[in-house]
Scaffold this active site. Structure first.
Site, PDB file in Angstrom:
ATOM      1  N   GLY A 290     -33.226  25.681  23.545  1.00  0.00           N
ATOM      2  CA  GLY A 290     -32.406  26.894  23.427  1.00  0.00           C
ATOM      3  C   GLY A 290     -32.015  27.281  24.841  1.00  0.00           C
ATOM      4  O   GLY A 290     -32.860  27.740  25.610  1.00  0.00           O
ATOM      5  N   HIS A 291     -30.772  27.026  25.208  1.00  0.00           N
ATOM      6  CA  HIS A 291     -30.310  27.296  26.575  1.00  0.00           C
ATOM      7  C   HIS A 291     -29.387  28.509  26.559  1.00  0.00           C
ATOM      8  O   HIS A 291     -28.338  28.496  25.918  1.00  0.00           O
ATOM      9  CB  HIS A 291     -29.591  26.060  27.144  1.00  0.00           C
ATOM     10  CG  HIS A 291     -30.510  24.885  27.317  1.00  0.00           C
ATOM     11  ND1 HIS A 291     -30.114  23.680  27.828  1.00  0.00           N
ATOM     12  CD2 HIS A 291     -31.838  24.749  27.047  1.00  0.00           C
ATOM     13  CE1 HIS A 291     -31.148  22.860  27.865  1.00  0.00           C
ATOM     14  NE2 HIS A 291     -32.209  23.483  27.394  1.00  0.00           N
TER      15      HIS A 291
ATOM     16  N   ASP B  35     -37.701  26.512  29.245  1.00  0.00           N
ATOM     17  CA  ASP B  35     -37.159  27.869  29.372  1.00  0.00           C
ATOM     18  C   ASP B  35     -37.119  28.382  30.803  1.00  0.00           C
ATOM     19  O   ASP B  35     -37.257  29.583  31.059  1.00  0.00           O
ATOM     20  CB  ASP B  35     -37.960  28.862  28.490  1.00  0.00           C
ATOM     21  CG  ASP B  35     -37.988  28.414  27.040  1.00  0.00           C
ATOM     22  OD1 ASP B  35     -36.993  27.814  26.599  1.00  0.00           O
ATOM     23  OD2 ASP B  35     -39.003  28.654  26.364  1.00  0.00           O
TER      24      ASP B  35
ATOM     25  N   GLN C 124     -36.146  21.059  27.540  1.00  0.00           N
ATOM     26  CA  GLN C 124     -37.594  21.251  27.662  1.00  0.00           C
ATOM     27  C   GLN C 124     -37.980  21.283  29.147  1.00  0.00           C
ATOM     28  O   GLN C 124     -37.161  21.627  29.971  1.00  0.00           O
ATOM     29  CB  GLN C 124     -38.383  20.157  26.908  1.00  0.00           C
ATOM     30  CG  GLN C 124     -38.297  20.268  25.391  1.00  0.00           C
ATOM     31  CD  GLN C 124     -37.011  19.734  24.813  1.00  0.00           C
ATOM     32  OE1 GLN C 124     -36.675  18.578  25.025  1.00  0.00           O
ATOM     33  NE2 GLN C 124     -36.291  20.544  24.073  1.00  0.00           N
TER      34      GLN C 124
HETATM   35  P1  GDP Z   1     -33.540  27.290  29.335  1.00  0.00           P
HETATM   36  O1  GDP Z   1     -34.067  26.784  28.039  1.00  0.00           O
HETATM   37  O2  GDP Z   1     -34.197  26.641  30.514  1.00  0.00           O
HETATM   38  O3  GDP Z   1     -32.042  27.233  29.442  1.00  0.00           O
HETATM   39  O4  GDP Z   1     -33.950  28.835  29.410  1.00  0.00           O
HETATM   40  P2  GDP Z   1     -33.865  29.921  28.205  1.00  0.00           P
HETATM   41  O5  GDP Z   1     -32.449  30.271  28.005  1.00  0.00           O
HETATM   42  O6  GDP Z   1     -34.646  29.483  27.042  1.00  0.00           O
HETATM   43  O7  GDP Z   1     -34.700  31.115  28.833  1.00  0.00           O
HETATM   44  C1  GDP Z   1     -34.359  31.710  30.038  1.00  0.00           C
HETATM   45  C2  GDP Z   1     -34.118  33.217  29.783  1.00  0.00           C
HETATM   46  O8  GDP Z   1     -34.111  33.895  31.007  1.00  0.00           O
HETATM   47  C3  GDP Z   1     -32.761  33.499  29.149  1.00  0.00           C
HETATM   48  O9  GDP Z   1     -32.880  34.638  28.353  1.00  0.00           O
HETATM   49  C4  GDP Z   1     -31.873  33.771  30.363  1.00  0.00           C
HETATM   50  O10 GDP Z   1     -30.762  34.620  30.039  1.00  0.00           O
HETATM   51  C5  GDP Z   1     -32.836  34.479  31.262  1.00  0.00           C
HETATM   52  N1  GDP Z   1     -32.626  34.284  32.714  1.00  0.00           N
HETATM   53  C6  GDP Z   1     -32.241  33.177  33.385  1.00  0.00           C
HETATM   54  N2  GDP Z   1     -32.302  33.390  34.714  1.00  0.00           N
HETATM   55  C7  GDP Z   1     -32.718  34.656  34.881  1.00  0.00           C
HETATM   56  C8  GDP Z   1     -33.016  35.468  36.025  1.00  0.00           C
HETATM   57  O11 GDP Z   1     -32.920  35.047  37.170  1.00  0.00           O
HETATM   58  N3  GDP Z   1     -33.460  36.731  35.790  1.00  0.00           N
HETATM   59  C9  GDP Z   1     -33.622  37.232  34.526  1.00  0.00           C
HETATM   60  N4  GDP Z   1     -34.061  38.477  34.400  1.00  0.00           N
HETATM   61  N5  GDP Z   1     -33.359  36.505  33.436  1.00  0.00           N
HETATM   62  C10 GDP Z   1     -32.933  35.236  33.617  1.00  0.00           C
HETATM   63  P1  IMO Z   2     -35.737  24.372  26.319  1.00  0.00           P
HETATM   64  O1  IMO Z   2     -34.764  23.228  26.509  1.00  0.00           O
HETATM   65  C1  IMO Z   2     -39.838  25.642  25.511  1.00  0.00           C
HETATM   66  C2  IMO Z   2     -42.223  23.119  22.840  1.00  0.00           C
HETATM   67  C3  IMO Z   2     -42.597  23.705  21.490  1.00  0.00           C
HETATM   68  C4  IMO Z   2     -43.903  22.980  21.234  1.00  0.00           C
HETATM   69  C5  IMO Z   2     -43.664  21.598  21.833  1.00  0.00           C
HETATM   70  C6  IMO Z   2     -43.246  20.547  20.815  1.00  0.00           C
HETATM   71  O2  IMO Z   2     -35.140  25.586  25.742  1.00  0.00           O
HETATM   72  O3  IMO Z   2     -36.492  24.605  27.596  1.00  0.00           O
HETATM   73  P2  IMO Z   2     -41.052  20.087  19.398  1.00  0.00           P
HETATM   74  O4  IMO Z   2     -40.223  20.982  18.542  1.00  0.00           O
HETATM   75  O5  IMO Z   2     -40.300  19.475  20.535  1.00  0.00           O
HETATM   76  O6  IMO Z   2     -41.810  19.062  18.610  1.00  0.00           O
HETATM   77  O7  IMO Z   2     -42.174  21.048  20.021  1.00  0.00           O
HETATM   78  O8  IMO Z   2     -42.637  21.766  22.788  1.00  0.00           O
HETATM   79  N1  IMO Z   2     -40.775  23.131  23.128  1.00  0.00           N
HETATM   80  C7  IMO Z   2     -40.185  23.966  23.998  1.00  0.00           C
HETATM   81  N2  IMO Z   2     -40.699  24.986  24.707  1.00  0.00           N
HETATM   82  N3  IMO Z   2     -38.535  25.304  25.652  1.00  0.00           N
HETATM   83  C8  IMO Z   2     -38.004  24.272  24.974  1.00  0.00           C
HETATM   84  O9  IMO Z   2     -36.754  23.823  25.191  1.00  0.00           O
HETATM   85  C9  IMO Z   2     -38.837  23.566  24.058  1.00  0.00           C
HETATM   86  N4  IMO Z   2     -38.649  22.524  23.209  1.00  0.00           N
HETATM   87  C10 IMO Z   2     -39.841  22.265  22.662  1.00  0.00           C
HETATM   88  O10 IMO Z   2     -42.761  25.100  21.550  1.00  0.00           O
HETATM   89  O11 IMO Z   2     -44.938  23.577  21.980  1.00  0.00           O
HETATM   90 MG    MG Z   3     -34.972  27.556  26.276  1.00  0.00          MG
END
Ligand code: GDP
Ligand code: IMO
Ligand code: MG
Length: 429
Positions: free
Chosen positions: A40-41, A13, A223
């Protein structure tokens, strides 16, 4: 041409989706190399928000290919939902989305096994996303899995039934969990029609030919490196290689074809699920970070655990991945703090200090040793050059760069696509 990589350096994340979406127009193809619907991107542009789980984050940009690589595990039901979302947004994805035939399939029973395995672990549960990731990779390495290419074969149903029967036997050894297999199976088989409608390719041939022809490829990680099956905080990890090495096995490209490794870190740190997190903050400050950063999982909605940035942890993942440039995201979340901290070393249980993550990070209670950094205390909205950042925010970036010994080339100041400060002209798109 060579292939560049974008991956997360913490526990996931970090903002990979946003950065891949931003940079995608510099490339001819974006390819996901591992993970599955546990990811979840999030992408935000034109005031709208999209969350991708399986589909690469280049899909919203025109004129480029998106490949779901062989290292990814696919749940056809989730994929179908994602595709419906693309259709609802009027995205012309059909000729721009490819699936590797060697990618493995997540069956409904894989999800049940995931839930049962977690239930059996009790308080030591990993906190899996319960998407069936672990059991699917287990069947892959156990040489029992079903792959995308198999859905075109006559024997597919037979092989599905054999694997399902095995799973149902296995489920008997676990605490019982509730499920309605018939209903889920029907959904699953129906969703295969969508998967069949996509172009399935020999991903390794496709990508190597593209690279040879001079096409620019970006590999998108899921991840984070601390969730890597080999180098993460085992057993509190996911079941794939989330690091640069995973690009080679997850797409079928040789290591010498890898050029830039772009590592992403938040300006602080988060983790979802169980497992060690040395710089985690349990009190008011952690709560403030969660609230300001809207730190709730993009896949499960669970609150993310929050803490300050952990420099020894980042040095470790920079080393493992061979990171050549860094992206700092969510720096804007720190606007509200007068004083920011960075973990610079760990104090071990025997009183000694180290800046190397020890083997026993799971059993040993590591206490972070902090350094204080002055906050800038003002909004970063509308700032799009480094020079216009408040001096103290620039000092924070210089501090990180000095400690981590890798150039910081991008600074993200908000969730929207354009909220990004580029420090080198060649990144401009
Ligand atoms: P990913 O899994 O690495 O793609 O990241 P996620 O989407 O799970 O989580 C990142 C969250 O931070 C999302 O809700 C993005 O919209 C938000 N985000 C990304 N970059 C920034 C930033 O620079 N500032 C803020 N406030 N939010 C951001
Ligand atoms: P993105 O791509 C954050 C974490 C889960 C759990 C562990 C194992 O959005 O960054 P799994 O379902 O893979 O067996 O879970 O890994 N986890 C993540 N945490 N971002 C993710 O993906 C994750 N994918 C798995 O919360 O601790
Ligand atoms: Mg994510």
């Amino acid at each position: 041409m060579k292939i560049d990589v974008i991956l997360g350096l913490q526990w996931g994340d970090e903002g990979k989706g946003k950065i891949v979406d931003y940079l995608a127009t510099k490339y001819d193809m974006v390819a996901r190399f591992q993970g599955g619907p546990n990811a979840g991107h999030t992408l935000k542009f034109d005031g709208k928000k999209y969350v991708l789980h399986t589909i690469p984050s280049g899909i919203f940009r025109e004129d480029l290919m998106n490949l779901i690589g062989n290292g990814v595990v696919i749940d056809p039901i989730t994929l179908e939902k994602e595709i419906k979302n693309l259709e609802a947004a009027d995205v012309k994805y059909h000729d721009r989305l490819l699936v590797a035939k060697k990618a493995h399939l997540i069956l409904p029973t894989h999800r049940y096994l995931d839930a049962a395995s977690e239930a059996a672990k009790g308080k030591d549960k990993i906190g899996s996303t319960l998407k069936g990731i672990g059991p699917t990779y287990m069947d892959k390495t156990g040489r029992n899995g079903l792959r995308v290419g198999d859905i075109y074969h006559e024997s597919f149903h037979e092989r599905y039934d054999a694997l399902k029967a095995k799973h149902l036997e296995l489920l008997k050894i676990y605490p019982s969990i509730e499920f309605n297999l018939e209903e889920e199976e029907e959904k699953w088989f129906n969703s295969l029609a969508t998967l069949r409608s996509l172009k399935a390719v020999d991903g390794e041939w496709y990508i190597n030919k593209a690279i040879k022809e001079g096409k620019r490829v970006l590999a998108e990680g899921a991840q984070g490196s601390m969730l890597d099956i080999d180098f993460g905080t085992y057993p509190f990890v996911t079941s794939s290689n989330t690091i640069t090495a995973g690009v080679c096995t997850g797409l079928g490209v040789a290591p010498q074809l890898i050029d830039q490794v772009i590592g992403i870190t938040k300006a602080y740190c988060t983790r979802v699920g169980g497992g060690p997190f040395p710089t985690e903050l349990h009190g008011e400050v952690g709560e403030k970070l969660r609230k300001e950063g809207a730190e709730f999982g993009a896949t499960t909605g669970r609150p993310r655990r929050c803490g300050w940035i952990d420099l020894p942890q980042l040095k470790y993942t920079i080393m493992i991945n061979g990171v050549t440039q860094l992206v700092i995201t969510k720096i804007d979340i720190l606007n509200i703090f007068d004083s920011i901290k960075a973990g610079v070393k760990y104090q071990r249980e025997d009183g000694s200090e180290t800046d190397m993550l020890p083997y026993d990070v799971v059993v040993e209670d590591l206490k972070p040793i902090w350094e204080d950094i002055e906050g800038w205390g003002s909004s970063l909205e509308g700032i799009d050059t480094y020079e216009d950042l408040p001096a103290k925010a620039q000092d924070f970036i210089s501090y990180l760069e000095k400690k981590l010994e890798v150039p910081i080339t991008m600074i993200s100041t908000g969730p929207e696509r354009q909220e990004l400060i580029l420090r080198t002209a060649d990144l401009a798109v």
